[in-house]
Design a protein around this motif. Structure first.
Motif, PDB file in Angstrom:
ATOM      1  N   SER A  12       0.845  -1.203   0.000  1.00 33.32           N
ATOM      2  CA  SER A  12       0.000   0.000   0.000  1.00 33.32           C
ATOM      3  C   SER A  12       0.873   1.243   0.000  1.00 33.32           C
ATOM      4  CB  SER A  12      -0.850   0.062   1.270  1.00 33.32           C
ATOM      5  OG  SER A  12      -1.503  -1.134   1.481  1.00 33.32           O
ATOM      6  N   LYS A  16       1.291   2.832  -6.501  1.00 37.88           N
ATOM      7  CA  LYS A  16       0.734   1.933  -7.528  1.00 37.88           C
ATOM      8  C   LYS A  16      -0.379   2.598  -8.330  1.00 37.88           C
ATOM      9  CE  LYS A  16      -0.798  -1.399  -5.017  1.00 37.88           C
ATOM     10  NZ  LYS A  16      -0.536  -0.967  -3.648  1.00 37.88           N
ATOM     11  N   SER A  34      -7.877  -2.447  -8.566  1.00 36.27           N
ATOM     12  CA  SER A  34      -8.527  -3.612  -7.944  1.00 36.27           C
ATOM     13  C   SER A  34      -8.706  -3.406  -6.441  1.00 36.27           C
ATOM     14  CB  SER A  34      -7.754  -4.899  -8.234  1.00 36.27           C
ATOM     15  OG  SER A  34      -6.524  -4.902  -7.555  1.00 36.27           O
ATOM     16  N   GLY A  35      -7.833  -2.600  -5.823  1.00 32.64           N
ATOM     17  CA  GLY A  35      -7.980  -2.296  -4.392  1.00 32.64           C
ATOM     18  C   GLY A  35      -9.299  -1.582  -4.129  1.00 32.64           C
ATOM     19  N   TYR A  38     -12.038  -4.109  -3.626  1.00 31.92           N
ATOM     20  CA  TYR A  38     -12.074  -4.696  -2.271  1.00 31.92           C
ATOM     21  C   TYR A  38     -12.558  -3.664  -1.252  1.00 31.92           C
ATOM     22  CZ  TYR A  38      -9.778  -8.707  -4.275  1.00 31.92           C
ATOM     23  OH  TYR A  38      -9.512  -9.810  -5.043  1.00 31.92           O
ATOM     24  N   ARG A  39     -12.213  -2.396  -1.487  1.00 29.27           N
ATOM     25  CA  ARG A  39     -12.681  -1.337  -0.595  1.00 29.27           C
ATOM     26  C   ARG A  39     -14.201  -1.168  -0.707  1.00 29.27           C
ATOM     27  NH1 ARG A  39      -8.985   2.397   1.495  1.00 29.27           N
ATOM     28  NH2 ARG A  39      -6.833   1.791   1.112  1.00 29.27           N
ATOM     29  N   ARG A  91     -12.033   5.503   0.581  1.00 29.09           N
ATOM     30  CA  ARG A  91     -10.651   5.857   0.959  1.00 29.09           C
ATOM     31  C   ARG A  91     -10.527   6.205   2.435  1.00 29.09           C
ATOM     32  NH1 ARG A  91      -8.473   3.808  -3.540  1.00 29.09           N
ATOM     33  NH2 ARG A  91      -9.884   4.291  -5.232  1.00 29.09           N
ATOM     34  N   VAL A  99     -10.375  -3.454   5.434  1.00 28.62           N
ATOM     35  CA  VAL A  99     -10.286  -4.019   4.082  1.00 28.62           C
ATOM     36  C   VAL A  99      -9.399  -5.267   3.995  1.00 28.62           C
ATOM     37  CG1 VAL A  99      -8.482  -2.418   3.261  1.00 28.62           C
ATOM     38  CG2 VAL A  99     -10.038  -3.432   1.625  1.00 28.62           C
ATOM     39  N   SER A 100      -8.358  -5.359   4.813  1.00 30.90           N
ATOM     40  CA  SER A 100      -7.493  -6.536   4.731  1.00 30.90           C
ATOM     41  C   SER A 100      -8.220  -7.786   5.216  1.00 30.90           C
ATOM     42  CB  SER A 100      -6.204  -6.325   5.523  1.00 30.90           C
ATOM     43  OG  SER A 100      -5.356  -5.471   4.797  1.00 30.90           O
ATOM     44  N   SER A 103     -10.698  -8.652   2.352  1.00 30.38           N
ATOM     45  CA  SER A 103     -10.057  -9.161   1.131  1.00 30.38           C
ATOM     46  C   SER A 103      -9.335 -10.485   1.359  1.00 30.38           C
ATOM     47  CB  SER A 103      -9.096  -8.118   0.556  1.00 30.38           C
ATOM     48  OG  SER A 103      -8.091  -7.822   1.490  1.00 30.38           O
ATOM     49  N   GLY A 129      -2.786  -3.780  -7.897  1.00 32.28           N
ATOM     50  CA  GLY A 129      -3.318  -4.534  -6.766  1.00 32.28           C
ATOM     51  C   GLY A 129      -2.241  -5.275  -6.009  1.00 32.28           C
ATOM     52  N   ARG A 130      -2.591  -6.493  -5.568  1.00 34.25           N
ATOM     53  CA  ARG A 130      -1.652  -7.305  -4.792  1.00 34.25           C
ATOM     54  C   ARG A 130      -1.334  -8.629  -5.475  1.00 34.25           C
ATOM     55  NH1 ARG A 130      -2.899  -3.315  -2.771  1.00 34.25           N
ATOM     56  NH2 ARG A 130      -2.713  -2.560  -0.638  1.00 34.25           N
ATOM     57  N   ASP A 131      -2.313  -9.131  -6.254  1.00 31.15           N
ATOM     58  CA  ASP A 131      -2.188 -10.473  -6.836  1.00 31.15           C
ATOM     59  C   ASP A 131      -2.426 -10.444  -8.341  1.00 31.15           C
ATOM     60  OD1 ASP A 131      -4.824  -9.698  -6.707  1.00 31.15           O
ATOM     61  OD2 ASP A 131      -5.593 -11.694  -6.297  1.00 31.15           O
ATOM     62  N   ILE A 132      -2.244  -9.289  -8.958  1.00 30.36           N
ATOM     63  CA  ILE A 132      -2.596  -9.184 -10.380  1.00 30.36           C
ATOM     64  C   ILE A 132      -1.619 -10.006 -11.235  1.00 30.36           C
ATOM     65  CG2 ILE A 132      -3.168  -7.593 -12.273  1.00 30.36           C
ATOM     66  CD1 ILE A 132      -4.889  -7.313  -9.651  1.00 30.36           C
ATOM     67  N   ASP A 184      -1.851  -8.734   4.369  1.00 33.15           N
ATOM     68  CA  ASP A 184      -1.890  -8.981   2.920  1.00 33.15           C
ATOM     69  C   ASP A 184      -0.813 -10.001   2.511  1.00 33.15           C
ATOM     70  OD1 ASP A 184      -3.869  -7.062   2.898  1.00 33.15           O
ATOM     71  OD2 ASP A 184      -2.624  -5.475   2.022  1.00 33.15           O
TER      72      ASP A 184
HETATM   73  O1   DC Z   1      -4.515  -0.782  -3.030  1.00 31.01           O
HETATM   74  P1   DC Z   1      -5.326  -0.473  -1.781  1.00 31.01           P
HETATM   75  O2   DC Z   1      -4.494  -0.091  -0.607  1.00 31.01           O
HETATM   76  O3   DC Z   1      -6.434   0.472  -2.048  1.00 31.01           O
HETATM   77  O4   DC Z   1      -6.000  -1.877  -1.412  1.00 31.01           O
HETATM   78  C1   DC Z   1      -6.830  -2.027  -0.292  1.00 31.01           C
HETATM   79  C2   DC Z   1      -6.735  -3.440   0.252  1.00 31.01           C
HETATM   80  O5   DC Z   1      -7.324  -4.357  -0.663  1.00 31.01           O
HETATM   81  C3   DC Z   1      -5.333  -3.952   0.537  1.00 31.01           C
HETATM   82  O6   DC Z   1      -4.970  -3.762   1.891  1.00 31.01           O
HETATM   83  C4   DC Z   1      -5.393  -5.413   0.209  1.00 31.01           C
HETATM   84  C5   DC Z   1      -6.590  -5.569  -0.678  1.00 31.01           C
HETATM   85  N1   DC Z   1      -6.264  -5.914  -2.053  1.00 31.01           N
HETATM   86  C6   DC Z   1      -6.114  -7.247  -2.358  1.00 31.01           C
HETATM   87  O7   DC Z   1      -6.173  -8.086  -1.469  1.00 31.01           O
HETATM   88  N2   DC Z   1      -5.893  -7.627  -3.644  1.00 31.01           N
HETATM   89  C7   DC Z   1      -5.810  -6.730  -4.617  1.00 31.01           C
HETATM   90  N3   DC Z   1      -5.619  -7.142  -5.869  1.00 31.01           N
HETATM   91  C8   DC Z   1      -5.939  -5.348  -4.326  1.00 31.01           C
HETATM   92  C9   DC Z   1      -6.161  -4.967  -3.019  1.00 31.01           C
END
Ligand code: DC
Length: 231
Positions: A12, A16, A34-35, A38-39, A91, A99-100, A103, A129-132, A184
């Motif tokens: 985070s 990104k 993508s975050g 999840y938000r 936000r 959110v964690s 998600s 994102g995190r897993d794209i 995460d």
């Molecule tokens: O990018 P961000 O901080 O707005 O994302 C918010 C939360 O969403 C982050 O803490 C983990 C989750 N997330 C996820 O698990 N997978 C993603 N592809 C994007 C975000």
């Protein structure tokens, strides 16, 4: 030129979203945060007091969620939850704090990944994102993994929140970022990982413009179709 998928993953507040948005604008590609999805799910669960420990309740709540993106008059993509603009609300700290947990739920991830793949059906997409790069598009032509020092990340996030008239002290932000990094990275479902073929960029010392230029340069080399060998 060939249309590609650009996956931008990382922790985070490493820049990104800003990088992905600018790269998409320059290349005339679709930008998907993508975050934000999840938000939006988290906001909906909070509004409806969904018990995260009750899988049936979670699944039922998920069925009532429709997330869409619309570009506003300033060219900025905004997130809509069941037709309502929730860009500001998702936000806020109350959403960031939950959110964690949301998600990390398997059914939430399955539903979001399915939507993310649909949104990128025609390629020509930058998604952050995190897993794209690892799960959503393991076949993405360009994968970037962003990192930065914690303090720099925290100040960047504080500035972002201030721009939305939300004054949050730096210690609260650091502790939220640390907790989210931890959750995460250590969850069972699609943990935050750098894909083996992702290119790492440490953004601590570089400006957003430099980040964007670097990613565009890499994207252009992937977008140029290889020439057919001469007969
Ligand atoms: O990018 P961000 O901080 O707005 O994302 C918010 C939360 O969403 C982050 O803490 C983990 C989750 N997330 C996820 O698990 N997978 C993603 N592809 C994007 C975000």
């Amino acid at each position: 030129m060939k249309k590609i998928i650009i996956a931008i993953d990382g922790y985070s507040a490493c820049g990104k979203s800003t990088t992905a948005r600018e790269v998409a604008k320059e290349l005339n590609y679709k930008y998907i945060d993508s975050g934000a999805m999840y938000r939006a799910v988290t906001l909906s669960f909070l509004q409806r007091h969904v018990a995260l420990t009750n899988p049936k309740e979670v699944d039922r709540a998920l069925l009532g969620i429709r997330i869409t993106f619309l570009v506003n008059s300033k060219g900025i993509t905004e997130t809509y939850l069941n037709g309502i603009n929730v860009e500001k609300e998702i936000r806020k700290m109350n959403v960031s704090e939950k959110v964690s947990q949301v998600s990390a739920l398997r059914t939430v991830r399955l539903a979001m990944v399915e939507q993310q793949r649909k949104l990128a059906k025609e390629r020509g997409v930058v998604m952050d994102g995190r897993d794209i790069g690892t799960v959503v598009f393991p076949d993405a032509e360009l994968k970037i993994f962003l990192t930065a020092d914690m303090l720099v990340r925290a100040f960047r996030r504080q500035k972002e929140l201030l721009e939305r008239d939300d004054l949050v002290d730096i210690d609260t932000i650091i502790s939220n970022l640390q907790q989210r990094d931890e959750m995460d990275s250590n969850r069972t479902e699609s943990p935050l990982r750098k894909a083996p073929d992702a290119i790492g960029i440490d953004t601590t010392q570089i400006s957003i413009d430099e980040q964007v230029d670097e990613v565009i340069r890499m994207a252009l080399t992937k977008m140029i179709r290889p020439l057919k060998p001469q007969a």
